[in-house]
Design an enzyme around this catalytic site. Structure first.
Site, short mmCIF file in Angstrom:
data_model
loop_
_atom_site.label_atom_id
_atom_site.label_comp_id
_atom_site.label_asym_id
_atom_site.label_seq_id
_atom_site.Cartn_x
_atom_site.Cartn_y
_atom_site.Cartn_z
N PHE C 39 9.21 1.61 5.57
CA PHE C 39 9.86 1.93 4.29
C PHE C 39 9.04 3.00 3.59
O PHE C 39 7.86 2.78 3.30
CB PHE C 39 10.00 0.67 3.44
CG PHE C 39 10.85 -0.39 4.07
CD1 PHE C 39 12.20 -0.48 3.79
CD2 PHE C 39 10.31 -1.29 4.99
CE1 PHE C 39 13.01 -1.44 4.39
CE2 PHE C 39 11.10 -2.26 5.59
CZ PHE C 39 12.45 -2.34 5.30
N LEU C 78 5.79 -1.37 4.48
CA LEU C 78 5.95 -0.39 3.39
C LEU C 78 4.78 0.59 3.42
O LEU C 78 3.63 0.18 3.55
CB LEU C 78 5.94 -1.08 2.03
CG LEU C 78 7.27 -1.58 1.47
CD1 LEU C 78 7.88 -2.63 2.37
CD2 LEU C 78 7.08 -2.14 0.06
N CYS C 79 5.09 1.87 3.26
CA CYS C 79 4.04 2.89 3.12
C CYS C 79 3.21 2.53 1.88
O CYS C 79 3.73 2.48 0.76
CB CYS C 79 4.66 4.27 2.94
SG CYS C 79 3.46 5.53 2.47
N ILE C 80 1.92 2.30 2.07
CA ILE C 80 1.10 1.80 0.97
C ILE C 80 0.98 2.83 -0.16
O ILE C 80 1.02 2.47 -1.34
CB ILE C 80 -0.30 1.36 1.49
CG1 ILE C 80 -1.09 0.65 0.38
CG2 ILE C 80 -1.10 2.51 2.07
CD1 ILE C 80 -2.32 -0.07 0.88
N ALA C 83 4.18 2.83 -2.06
CA ALA C 83 4.42 1.55 -2.73
C ALA C 83 3.58 1.38 -3.99
O ALA C 83 4.11 1.01 -5.04
CB ALA C 83 4.17 0.40 -1.76
#
Lengths: 119, 89, 131, 131, 119, 89
Positions: C39, C78-80, C83
């Site tokens: 994501f 999720l792409c940190i 996010a």
């Protein structure tokens, strides 16, 4: 009370833009506002016949539109040019008045607040 | 051969200009609106997500080089093509 | 075949979730595997905890459909960087930045962009769902 | 003059926050008042708690700038219907729907669409920041 | 390793699309991928000269682009047609090869994975 | 008289077609890109957010009926006009 113009310029099922706009329009009408709704550009696809929101597990927008009169929202307008360009087949359960571009300018100028709901 | 997933009307126009002969394209969402008004490229095989067309009340002439398919068919198409490219302006 | 998927759109702003979920379910039903769904951009809002589906839209519970994929060995990542700037935090990031509560939904995790590249590298096919 | 503002775009997806904040600050600096800023559609993500500004972009802390407006008598109001389906919950909604944690940032509140109409009605000017 | 094509089709400062795409491209290059970046449509505005991100408290995109070579990303491409249509004045600190539409088709076909990063 | 806040290139085109004589328009963000290629409407007074133009590296010919302004000037414009209409397709 103020004269509100709600503008719907997005197509129905891709995002919740049109649905959320109509919810706002209904609330304004309940608050005794004088509410008009203008469909223009991609927004005229909300008026297309034979919609079936269930096929995407969503509400059918044209049915929501047909119910607006029970909220005393009678003034539905659509951009004539946008309808013709896209060859939209309008749902005949809807009572919508088509407007020229100049008539849309006048509608805007005659409004106290224009709510576009775009993001 | 590439498979193009086309998600928006503007993405459709950007994609059409960059199609390679023998590519295929799969049209989702609002692109159902764009197809009927588009000039069709003969060598390109085009598929349409049936659920999205039905939702929008668009009944397209599928005698054109266009096939209505569903998700399982899309999976088969992705097995047959590489790369898979998305278009969404 | 082995798939890597990416989702870039937020719920309700686009149909990204509906398209990606339906495709992912069909991929798994046909016996293929999905190592990871990544994501990215506004897609990280898919993993925000506490989304309450409107009762009028056929109880379309996107979050539950995502979470159900984890039982079929799909990692929801999720792409940190995407996010945390948007406010989707797991326990570790909540602690690190001294925030009130974690906001990441169960079943999702925060990972670096390297995990997008790793997933694409080891997959036979990479697909993106922007809208 | 009395203003009502609306914000429709999410942080980082659009410039809605930067444009609306700069305008709101200029309105107040000139001695006008803003009764309410109404966050609608994706705009509700502006009120998500836990947004950590990237350290490389001049420490642009959008959340703090919004919150600073409350000290100048501006109400920060999220459309409750838009917010809860996207996962932005205050204490009351978290309890009602039995979710893990509230996710609404301090200084913001969830209100009905009637509050948008009420704000427009009592204001001299209504402006929208979609992007 | 795979051949990656990162496509940037959005303008720089409105959203974080272009910046987040470039971050992904740099990571792919660090992982030894063979990375190309294609700017097309509104994305060609990333190449415009005299950008000043500071005026909007953002990073200056053209400066980030100029630093890509230190990540061993050398293959920057731009759609010729998109540049001409928009009359973009390209930053001359950038080394970018312009491609015809047909060359872009070939670039796509020669890639293992195309990352568009659009939302 | 209306004031039009224009936020996107496509919004710019939608707005231009529906302008009323004596309206004003204020261009933000990416619309800086659209202005230079647009046919200009003589009766319409146009303003541009200076910070957004500078960010993008766009230097426009302000001898055209176009003025660079900042947020405090925008506040003054909103005092003088009603309604204020946003355009962002």
């Amino acid at each position: 009370m103020k004269r509100y113009l709600f503008v719907i310029s997005r197509s129905p099922y891709r995002s919740s833009h049109a649905m959320e706009q109509l919810e706002a329009a209904m609330v304004a009408a309940v608050f005794d506002g004088q509410v008009s709704v203008l469909f223009r550009d991609e927004g005229v696809w909300n008026l297309q016949e034979n919609q079936s929101g269930e096929a995407s597990q969503q509400k059918t927008l044209s049915k929501v539109l047909a119910a607006l009169s029970s909220y005393e929202i009678e003034d539905l307008y659509a951009c004539h040019d946008s309808l013709v360009t896209r060859q939209v087949q309008m749902d005949n359960a809807l009572t919508v008045k088509t407007l020229s571009l100049a008539e849309q300018s006048q509608l805007i100028a005659a409004s106290d607040a224009v709510v576009t709901g775009q993001s | 051969m590439s498979l193009h997933l086309v998600f928006s009307v503007q993405g459709f126009h950007a994609c059409q200009r960059r199609l390679h002969a023998n590519d295929s394209q799969y049209l989702l969402g609002d692109v159902n609106y764009a197809w009927s008004q588009a000039a069709q490229v003969a060598e390109i095989t085009s598929y349409l997500l049936a659920a999205d067309a039905k939702t929008r009340g668009i009944s397209l002439d599928i005698s054109a080089p266009l096939t209505h398919i569903d998700y399982p068919d899309l999976v088969s198409l992705t097995v047959e093509h590489e790369p898979v490219v998305s278009w969404n302006e | 075949m082995k798939y890597a998927l990416a989702v870039h759109g937020a719920p309700y702003a686009t149909q990204a979730a509906v398209h990606a979920l339906s495709f992912a379910e069909a991929v798994l039903d046909q016996g293929h595997t999905i190592e990871r769904i990544f994501f990215f951009h506004e897609g990280v809002y898919q993993g925000l905890n506490g989304q309450i589906p409107p009762q009028d839209t056929f109880n379309q519970n996107l979050l539950e459909r995502w979470q159900a994929l984890t039982e079929r060995n799909v990692e929801l990542a999720l792409c940190i960087a995407s996010a945390i700037k948007r406010g989707v935090l797991d326990d570790a990031e909540q602690t690190r930045y001294e925030q009130d509560h974690p906001t990441l939904a169960p079943g999702f995790e925060l990972v670096g962009l390297g995990q997008l590249v790793a997933a694409i590298n080891s997959a036979d096919r990479y697909l993106e769902f922007p809208a």
